[in-house]
Design an enzyme around this catalytic site. Structure first.
Site, PDB file in Angstrom:
ATOM      1  NE  ARG A  66      -0.250   1.797   3.603  1.00  0.00           N
ATOM      2  CZ  ARG A  66       0.895   2.485   3.745  1.00  0.00           C
ATOM      3  NH1 ARG A  66       2.023   1.834   3.982  1.00  0.00           N
ATOM      4  NH2 ARG A  66       0.909   3.799   3.632  1.00  0.00           N
ATOM      5  NE  ARG A 118      -6.160   1.098  -1.900  1.00  0.00           N
ATOM      6  CZ  ARG A 118      -5.447   1.648  -0.924  1.00  0.00           C
ATOM      7  NH1 ARG A 118      -4.148   1.389  -0.810  1.00  0.00           N
ATOM      8  NH2 ARG A 118      -6.017   2.482  -0.065  1.00  0.00           N
ATOM      9  CD  GLN A 175      -3.392   2.909   6.798  1.00  0.00           C
ATOM     10  OE1 GLN A 175      -4.068   3.163   7.805  1.00  0.00           O
ATOM     11  NE2 GLN A 175      -3.941   2.843   5.599  1.00  0.00           N
ATOM     12  CG  ASP A 180      -3.033   8.343  -1.490  1.00  0.00           C
ATOM     13  OD1 ASP A 180      -2.957   8.901  -0.388  1.00  0.00           O
ATOM     14  OD2 ASP A 180      -2.717   7.155  -1.680  1.00  0.00           O
ATOM     15  CG  ASN A 200      -2.558  11.959   2.470  1.00  0.00           C
ATOM     16  OD1 ASN A 200      -1.874  11.206   1.807  1.00  0.00           O
ATOM     17  ND2 ASN A 200      -2.346  12.147   3.771  1.00  0.00           N
ATOM     18  CE  LYS A 201      -5.295   5.995   4.163  1.00  0.00           C
ATOM     19  NZ  LYS A 201      -6.172   5.136   3.330  1.00  0.00           N
TER      20      LYS A 201
HETATM   21  C1  LIG Z   1       3.856   8.065   0.335  1.00  0.00           C
HETATM   22  S1  LIG Z   1       2.282   8.701   0.462  1.00  0.00           S
HETATM   23  C2  LIG Z   1       1.323   7.269   0.747  1.00  0.00           C
HETATM   24  C3  LIG Z   1      -0.141   7.603   0.991  1.00  0.00           C
HETATM   25  O1  LIG Z   1      -0.894   6.408   0.747  1.00  0.00           O
HETATM   26  C4  LIG Z   1      -1.586   6.091   1.939  1.00  0.00           C
HETATM   27  O2  LIG Z   1      -2.825   5.491   1.689  1.00  0.00           O
HETATM   28  P1  LIG Z   1      -3.004   3.867   1.845  1.00  0.00           P
HETATM   29  O3  LIG Z   1      -2.340   3.476   3.134  1.00  0.00           O
HETATM   30  O4  LIG Z   1      -4.501   3.693   1.846  1.00  0.00           O
HETATM   31  O5  LIG Z   1      -2.343   3.274   0.616  1.00  0.00           O
HETATM   32  C5  LIG Z   1      -1.789   7.416   2.623  1.00  0.00           C
HETATM   33  O6  LIG Z   1      -2.799   8.181   1.994  1.00  0.00           O
HETATM   34  C6  LIG Z   1      -0.411   8.018   2.418  1.00  0.00           C
HETATM   35  O7  LIG Z   1      -0.353   9.379   2.619  1.00  0.00           O
END
Ligand SMILES: CSC[C@H]1O[C@H](OP(=O)(O)O)[C@H](O)[C@@H]1O
Length: 344
Positions: free
Chosen positions: A44, A86, A194, A235, A245-246
């Site tokens: 991810r 995704r 995370q 993202d 973003n998250k």
């Molecule tokens: C290096 S930025 C990664 C970015 O991706 C994460 O999302 P996920 O854990 O759902 O893949 C999160 O938004 C991070 O900021």
């Protein structure tokens, strides 16, 4: 630790759903296995899933057993399966477009025998470029970090979210390695944690001072004057600077603005999507509600209760102090300065 490593004929991934207490690796030998691992978030993080999708495309080509006349249609299906994993991180789509371009180049030359090697080489280059870009992001971002800064970050943006080193965490690593006595507040990042499971694990291994907080503590920390700056990942960044973003990032940005705290986004330029003008055009992934109903497989919600599970939110550009990329730091107005940075 590395989220993914090419092994010559397969990809080795660290299953992030098991971290931090189980370090379990998985061999990926097919594009369908790659798609499953991305969808399940075993791998991810926007840059990491971009590289993973690139290797998935190369694995798909290696699986092809036809004589060539249906190779294009077959690879269109491989790309569609990987793109269907995704929807939010633009890195996945950018990487697959690069792989498709390389595929067509060799197909047009009718050089099918060498296509597989060329695609693996292209995926390796995408991975190496990400590693290089993260180091540059770290160097530019470090120019913004004061001595003894207390930095709040969200989700995971480190080696586990990229090919290596990280984006926002790459800046934190660079500041730490440059001798600055920084301290990090990491939000646990519900629902999949995370921050608690991955960022805390990464910073512990690097011996970077860290305090884990629950997501609802951020405002109180800022009100007490304990946060000097916020740095998060991305993202997908729209042409006007609106950033996906998250989930929880937008709340941090509004809180930071209310407390006059600088709020930075760190991302490689491959995360910028100039094809969309604003954040309302960014597709926001909604995931299985079981992720909210449980914490590490322990049920916390009665089944009758409705649940909402958007994996991302959109931070409006007006709340973003600057966007830190491998080409430099982009300041507002983003719609003007973004293009200038990209053509550098
Ligand atoms: C290096 S930025 C990664 C970015 O991706 C994460 O999302 P996920 O854990 O759902 O893949 C999160 O938004 C991070 O900021």
């Amino acid at each position: 630790m590395k989220a993914l490593q090419w092994q010559g004929d397969h990809l080795l991934i660290l299953d992030q759903t098991k971290l931090p207490f189980v370090e379990q690796y998985r061999e990926i030998h097919s594009y369908k296995e790659m798609a499953e691992a991305i969808k399940n978030m075993e791998v991810r993080g926007a840059p990491a899933i971009g590289a993973a999708a690139a290797y998935g495309f190369a694995l798909g080509a290696a699986e092809y057993r036809g004589s060539g006349e249906d190779f294009k249609d077959y690879m269109d299906e491989v790309r569609a399966v990987l793109e269907g994993t995704r929807p939010t991180a633009v890195n996945l789509f950018w990487a697959l477009r690069k792989m498709e371009d390389k595929f067509r180049e060799f197909l047009n030359m009718n050089d099918i025998g060498n296509i597989r090697a060329a695609l693996i080489n292209e995926a390796n280059e995408i991975a190496e470029d990400d590693r290089r870009m993260n180091k540059r992001i770290g160097e530019y971002g470090n120019t913004l970090i004061p001595e003894k800064a207390n930095i709040l970050t969200h989700c995971n943006t480190g080696s586990l979210a990229t090919v290596e080193f990280g984006t926002a965490l790459g800046i934190i690593r660079t500041a730490h390695e440059s001798g600055k006595k920084i301290h990090v507040f990491a939000g646990e990042t519900r629902p999949l944690l995370q921050g608690a499971r991955l960022t805390a694990w990464e910073l512990l291994q690097d011996q970077i001072p860290l305090t884990l907080i629950t997501d609802n503590m951020a405002g109180y920390l800022m009100q007490q004057g304990k946060v000097d700056m916020v740095i998060v990942g991305a993202d997908r960044i729209a042409a006007n600077g609106d950033t996906a973003n998250k989930i929880g990032t937008y709340s941090l940005a509004v809180l930071a603005a209310a407390h006059q705290i600088p709020f930075y986004v760190a991302a490689p330029t491959t995360t910028i999507d100039l094809k969309i003008s604003g954040g309302d055009e960014i597709p926001v992934e909604e995931r299985d509600d079981q992720e909210v109903r449980k914490i590490m497989d322990v049920r916390i919600v009665p089944d009758e209760v409705s649940v909402y599970n958007p994996a991302f939110d959109i931070t409006l550009a007006k709340y973003i102090t600057g966007i830190i990329t491998e080409k430099g730091i982009i300041s507002p107005p983003y719609s003007v300065n973004m293009v200038k940075m990209l053509v550098r």
